[in-house]
Enzyme design. Sequence first.
Site, short mmCIF file in Angstrom:
data_model
loop_
_atom_site.label_atom_id
_atom_site.label_comp_id
_atom_site.label_asym_id
_atom_site.label_seq_id
_atom_site.Cartn_x
_atom_site.Cartn_y
_atom_site.Cartn_z
N ASP A 136 -1.83 -13.32 3.39
CA ASP A 136 -1.78 -12.25 2.40
C ASP A 136 -0.83 -12.62 1.27
OD1 ASP A 136 -1.59 -9.33 1.37
OD2 ASP A 136 -2.93 -9.16 3.09
N HIS A 196 1.50 -5.65 -0.94
CA HIS A 196 0.28 -5.66 -0.12
C HIS A 196 0.52 -6.32 1.24
CE1 HIS A 196 -3.89 -6.67 1.04
NE2 HIS A 196 -4.27 -5.70 0.23
N SER A 551 -8.28 -3.21 3.25
CA SER A 551 -7.08 -4.01 3.54
C SER A 551 -6.19 -3.32 4.56
CB SER A 551 -6.28 -4.26 2.26
OG SER A 551 -6.84 -5.27 1.49
#
Length: 775
Positions: A136, A196, A551
């Site tokens: 990620d 994220h 996600s």
Amino acid sequence: MAIAFHTFLLQLLLFFFASFAEANDSRKTYLVQMKVGGHRYGSSSGHQELLGEVLDDDSTLADAFIYSYKESFTGFSASLTPRERQKLMRRREVLEVSRSRNLKLQTTRSWDFMNLTLKAERNPENESDLVVAVIDSGIWPYSELFGSDSPPPPGWENKCENITCNNKIVGARSYYPKKEKYKWVEEKSVIDVTGHGTHVASIVAGRKVEKAGYFGLAEGTMRGGVPNAKIAVYKTCWRVIRKNGREDSVCREDNILKAIDDAIADKVDIISYSQGFQFTPLQKDKVSWAFLRALKNGILTSAAAGNYANNGKFYYTVANGAPWVMTVAASLKDRIFETKLELEGEDKPIIVYDTINTFETQDSFYPLLNEKAPPESTRKRELIAERNGYSILSNYDEKDKGKDVFFEFAQINLLDEAIKEREKGAIVLGGKSYDFNESIKLQFPIASIFLDEQKKGKLWDYYKKDQSKERLAKIHKTEEIPREEGWVPTVAHLSSRGPNCDSFLANILKPDIAAPGLDIIAGWPENVKLSSDRPANDYRHLRFNIMSGTSMACPHATGLALYLKSFKRWSPSAIKSALMTTSSEMTDDDNEFAYGSGHLNATKVRDPGLVYETHYQDYIDYLCKLGYNTEKLRSHVGSDKIDCSKTEIDHDADLNYPTMTARVPLPLDTPFKKVFHRTVTNVNDGEFTYLREINYRGDKDFDEIIVDPPQLKFSELGETKTFTVTVTGISKRNWNKNRAFMTRNTWLTWTEKDGSRQVRSPIVIYSIKGPKACM
């Protein structure tokens, strides 16, 4: 003469500099896929030797070579000019030379919603020996969520760049675009500057933290699905400024492959992959082939299905759809954020669910000032921006401070200046240009609410009712409330749908499973503002943030798979099967292409009764039967022992999958017959009998479904039984119609005789309505 010569020399130098610049500018990153065997270029040194043989005269290996792959891909990556690429493509040792694509990132009650509560039975010793690879945007290692008292697993080698490994983060490496020319927004380290990666990692394996929340919303205990597990971080996504000046995330395919390469070599237990690209044919999806190699090494991959459904309108958009990947859709939770706009004198407030307002507006009502267009007034106003007839104003008189301002807008970024000018005011938003739904939550650094077109109309009606007096309104702080009684899980409108357009994957139902993906509160870097993309004037910082998307759904599935693995040392396919066959039913009965088997449910996942085992060789045999090219398949999996030429082609080939799906041909009114062959494995000690049950929904969708045999008897652990399901019918016009395909569906359930275990599998037969359906 001297002047002319100097001019000529200057022009010559400029020509060479221009040629050099042009050559450098023309370089792009490519993945060079090699054939397997029959040449000397199979090693890293061989890759560099081959590349050196095709380089332009003014190029060096340092200019061109990027990575050599061992575990995930047969070949290397390089920065090539068009001429160098052409030379490589002509080499007999090379199978393909393709551009490295830029993939996309896909975003504390959620674990309780899945019945994996704080009181759930755990196996902490085994759990602490499990390592999840999070591929990620990096991690914020200083979060209290990423601490641990237990040591790394025996034999694990900590490999951390730029940070010090601890007992929770046992690996941290970065893979950045080495040859692409970007203006970097961040330093080249594993530190997460977007939030994220931190958010995703904490959902999987964040340790327990009390009193977590978001400005008073959803307060409680934050923890990951497997709080004792370890995290290995592989950073592949970066914030850069592109040539057009726009800041963006870059997740290059060549870097992702190298991260998978290292994750396989590190022997992680599972890969959590919240990236993807809207539908990619299997032959071109190099990342999916890397995940097959991971599976060969006993590593399951949990991947996001993608956020490309456009409010539920777009099918054929599912990402990461290979059958050896667990593809995860996003669902809504059982609680919802509600924001009220109270209008003075009105009995009922306007209620919205797509705004998060974290600010109190006290008990007072405030004047509602309409700024839809520049009013005819002597007051000085400055028009900040105008797009498609919508405008935003600033430089209001001081006497307007504190009023609610009603804006119509075309682009959110046009609000930045308005927010800056009125940081103590409140904004009410509305407009035709945005089609918002429950999947996106707008929030700003001042009291705010978003009204869609319908609710904006209600506000206008109120505003115009009596223009002789000032209109007053009040925005309430958002509250988290339970959904109505009887509510069952629903797929988020953004979550990508099947079916899969690839002919090799047409008979595989994707996504596989759905998990919470909307309004998920999880860890956040304290150095990153809460709204990393917009608006520009939001400088708030917290330890936790709310994000939405597949996600966020993906790490929920990852966490539940690891939870199961802490009790059962099962194969990747057995774990995946258990999650799928014990899932809960969802609403929208005929929409299995949105949610697959159903919604993750931890209640029975440790005791699924039966599992569908699908081994590495099963996938190879399946692709051979469908006519996959031997040479390409050898290169994809890195083995010269594969030979599809001896396999009889069978376009109706089946895979021992927990779901049963088939695409049948048009024209309409054509009879069809589909036979599914399945083998299930008993995972319990003792004698058990399972009875088949077909769960029709309303009218029977098929002329006949025959399950043979109708019951399965097991006498010992690990025993297998094979059965067939024969489905017959006629492709009629009255099928359920979902966009560009027609579908019929039902469920096969194997129920243990005493009713204690149920093994559910959807049966889906569909036809695409035309050749353009997949385009």
